[in-house]
Design a protein around this motif. Structure first.
Motif, mmCIF file in Angstrom:
data_model
loop_
_atom_site.group_PDB
_atom_site.id
_atom_site.type_symbol
_atom_site.label_atom_id
_atom_site.label_comp_id
_atom_site.label_asym_id
_atom_site.label_seq_id
_atom_site.Cartn_x
_atom_site.Cartn_y
_atom_site.Cartn_z
ATOM 1 N N ALA A 148 0.191 -0.850 -2.865
ATOM 2 C CA ALA A 148 -0.625 0.392 -2.903
ATOM 3 C C ALA A 148 -2.285 -0.269 -2.769
ATOM 4 N N ILE A 149 -2.387 -1.637 -2.844
ATOM 5 C CA ILE A 149 -3.448 -2.438 -2.362
ATOM 6 C C ILE A 149 -3.509 -2.315 -0.912
ATOM 7 N N GLN A 150 -2.402 -2.965 -0.291
ATOM 8 C CA GLN A 150 -2.321 -3.035 1.227
ATOM 9 C C GLN A 150 -2.813 -1.771 1.946
ATOM 10 N N THR A 151 -2.122 -0.611 1.384
ATOM 11 C CA THR A 151 -2.111 0.732 1.857
ATOM 12 C C THR A 151 -3.746 1.384 1.850
ATOM 13 N N GLN A 152 -4.334 0.874 0.887
ATOM 14 C CA GLN A 152 -5.690 1.420 0.865
ATOM 15 C C GLN A 152 -6.573 0.511 1.700
ATOM 16 N N ASN A 153 -6.343 -0.728 1.842
ATOM 17 C CA ASN A 153 -7.038 -1.604 2.639
ATOM 18 C C ASN A 153 -6.781 -1.324 4.168
ATOM 19 N N ASN A 154 -5.551 -1.047 4.539
ATOM 20 C CA ASN A 154 -5.012 -0.615 5.932
ATOM 21 C C ASN A 154 -6.217 0.730 6.212
ATOM 22 N N HIS A 155 -6.075 1.724 5.253
ATOM 23 C CA HIS A 155 -6.869 2.896 5.281
ATOM 24 C C HIS A 155 -8.316 2.539 5.623
ATOM 25 N N ILE A 156 -8.995 1.696 4.988
ATOM 26 C CA ILE A 156 -10.504 1.161 4.872
ATOM 27 C C ILE A 156 -10.751 0.641 6.276
ATOM 28 N N LEU A 157 -9.707 -0.121 6.732
ATOM 29 C CA LEU A 157 -10.000 -0.816 8.151
ATOM 30 C C LEU A 157 -9.893 0.185 9.183
ATOM 31 N N MET A 158 -8.922 1.249 9.036
ATOM 32 C CA MET A 158 -9.130 2.576 9.934
ATOM 33 C C MET A 158 -10.499 3.093 9.902
ATOM 34 N N GLN A 159 -11.026 3.366 8.857
ATOM 35 C CA GLN A 159 -12.356 4.095 8.719
ATOM 36 C C GLN A 159 -13.429 2.980 9.176
ATOM 37 N N SER B 32 5.119 2.742 -3.063
ATOM 38 C CA SER B 32 5.277 2.197 -4.436
ATOM 39 C C SER B 32 4.437 3.214 -5.541
ATOM 40 N N ALA B 33 3.557 3.851 -4.973
ATOM 41 C CA ALA B 33 2.635 4.761 -5.749
ATOM 42 C C ALA B 33 3.297 5.935 -6.557
ATOM 43 N N LYS B 34 4.434 6.381 -5.699
ATOM 44 C CA LYS B 34 5.352 7.484 -5.907
ATOM 45 C C LYS B 34 6.355 7.163 -7.042
ATOM 46 N N LYS B 35 6.596 5.989 -7.274
ATOM 47 C CA LYS B 35 7.524 5.601 -8.179
ATOM 48 C C LYS B 35 6.919 5.566 -9.711
ATOM 49 N N PRO B 36 7.640 5.725 -10.733
ATOM 50 C CA PRO B 36 7.301 5.539 -11.973
ATOM 51 C C PRO B 36 6.754 3.905 -12.285
ATOM 52 N N ILE B 37 5.702 3.881 -13.292
ATOM 53 C CA ILE B 37 5.286 2.808 -13.753
ATOM 54 C C ILE B 37 6.254 1.789 -14.266
ATOM 55 N N PRO B 38 6.703 0.739 -13.952
ATOM 56 C CA PRO B 38 7.608 0.039 -14.720
ATOM 57 C C PRO B 38 7.287 -0.387 -16.025
ATOM 58 N N ASP B 39 8.352 -0.616 -17.088
ATOM 59 C CA ASP B 39 7.871 -1.053 -18.189
ATOM 60 C C ASP B 39 7.846 -2.619 -18.172
ATOM 61 N N PHE B 40 6.667 -2.952 -18.083
ATOM 62 C CA PHE B 40 6.566 -4.425 -18.127
ATOM 63 C C PHE B 40 6.619 -5.218 -19.216
ATOM 64 N N ASN B 41 6.983 -4.403 -20.369
ATOM 65 C CA ASN B 41 7.211 -5.283 -21.677
ATOM 66 C C ASN B 41 8.649 -5.512 -21.679
ATOM 67 N N GLN B 42 9.550 -5.146 -20.683
ATOM 68 C CA GLN B 42 10.870 -5.446 -20.746
ATOM 69 C C GLN B 42 11.183 -6.664 -20.422
ATOM 70 N N PHE B 43 10.198 -7.418 -19.881
ATOM 71 C CA PHE B 43 10.582 -8.802 -19.214
ATOM 72 C C PHE B 43 10.104 -9.973 -20.178
ATOM 73 N N LEU C 281 -1.155 6.667 -8.698
ATOM 74 C CA LEU C 281 -1.634 5.242 -8.226
ATOM 75 C C LEU C 281 -2.642 5.269 -7.238
ATOM 76 N N SER C 282 -2.197 5.717 -6.039
ATOM 77 C CA SER C 282 -2.874 5.774 -4.801
ATOM 78 C C SER C 282 -4.425 6.478 -5.073
ATOM 79 N N ARG C 283 -4.562 7.472 -5.762
ATOM 80 C CA ARG C 283 -5.797 7.817 -6.304
ATOM 81 C C ARG C 283 -6.510 7.054 -7.040
#
Length: 258
Positions: A67-78, A39-50, A190-192
């Motif tokens: 993106a949250i889950q990916t980082q948390n999984n990495h932290i658990l690996m560390q 998801s971090a590789k995708k453009p940021i959605p226009d949330f105002n469209q909703f 977004l990942s960084r």
């Protein structure tokens, strides 16, 4: 009839040399990698469209959650790596040079003491290298970015209100005091941004209380809940306790959409 291509000896030698160079390259550290979510590789959605608030909230959470889950999984690996080294140290088993390099990097990254007493290093790292509950990240990002509509989020992936202090490192806030020098940090993806935000909570002195609460929950083998850890975020905002109260209310109201 197929033509048979004759490969010259020079070509074979070149391939072997290049392959040898590849094998000699240092192994890329998994510990030190900033993991990239899809998801971090995708453009940021226009949330105002909703027009529908519920749809907007669901879209916002759906964008950030992977993106949250990916980082948390990495932290658990560390964290698993640190626990493994601590077990080796306790048993008197030798820690390899490569493993020690990784440990030194982690100590620097999370601002832990790296001295002769490795037990202190392990204890500090295991207090700091741990997950941030998904629900807490989601409501904080919603709060800090006006549900993904702030210019800092849209133009710099900063959903977190993170500051930086080098000239040109980000956006100059329009309402910044004349004597202030901080900027609002800008990120390339977004990942960084997510990695930096979680690392900030896990190592900055201002969030020592959050880490203490989490450590207590770990010791009691209780879930690391968003509501519990929100108590350690009084210094995240100038609003202090009112900010924490607002986060708790946002968790309660939005939990069904997460």
């Amino acid at each position: 009839m197929h033509k048979i291509k004759i490969i010259s000896i020079a070509t074979i030698v070149l391939v072997l040399v290049l392959f040898g160079i590849y094998l000699m390259q240092p192994e890329k550290s998994v510990i030190q990698t900033v993991p990239q979510s899809e998801s971090a590789k995708k453009p940021i959605p226009d949330f105002n469209q909703f027009e529908n608030t519920t749809d907007k909230k669901k879209a916002f959470f759906s964008y950030l959650k992977p993106a949250i889950q990916t980082q948390n999984n990495h932290i658990l690996m560390q964290r698993e790596f640190i626990n493994g080294l601590r077990a080796k140290h306790i048993s008197g088993e030798m820690i390899t040079e490569k493993q020690m390099e990784e440990l030194v990097w982690l100590a620097k990254e999370y601002r832990a003491d790296m001295g002769d007493d490795l037990n202190t290093t392990f204890d500090q790292l295991l207090t700091r290298v741990d997950i941030i509950p998904v629900e807490l990240v989601l409501v904080q990002t919603a709060n800090e970015s006006a549900w993904g509509t702030s210019r800092f989020a849209l133009k710099g992936y900063n959903f977190f209100g993170l500051w930086c202090f080098e000239k040109g490192c980000g956006f100059v806030p329009r309402r910044r005091n004349e004597d202030a020098e901080h900027e609002v940090a800008k990120f390339n993806n977004l990942s960084r941004a997510m990695y930096t935000y979680m690392r900030n909570l896990n190592r900055h002195d201002a969030y020592r209380e959050l880490r203490s609460i989490r450590k207590q929950l770990r010791s009691k083998m209780e879930p690391i809940s968003a509501v519990a850890l929100s108590e350690g975020l009084t210094k995240y905002s100038e609003r202090g306790d009112d900010y924490v109260i607002e986060l708790k209310q946002m968790i309660r109201v939005n939990r069904k959409h997460m």
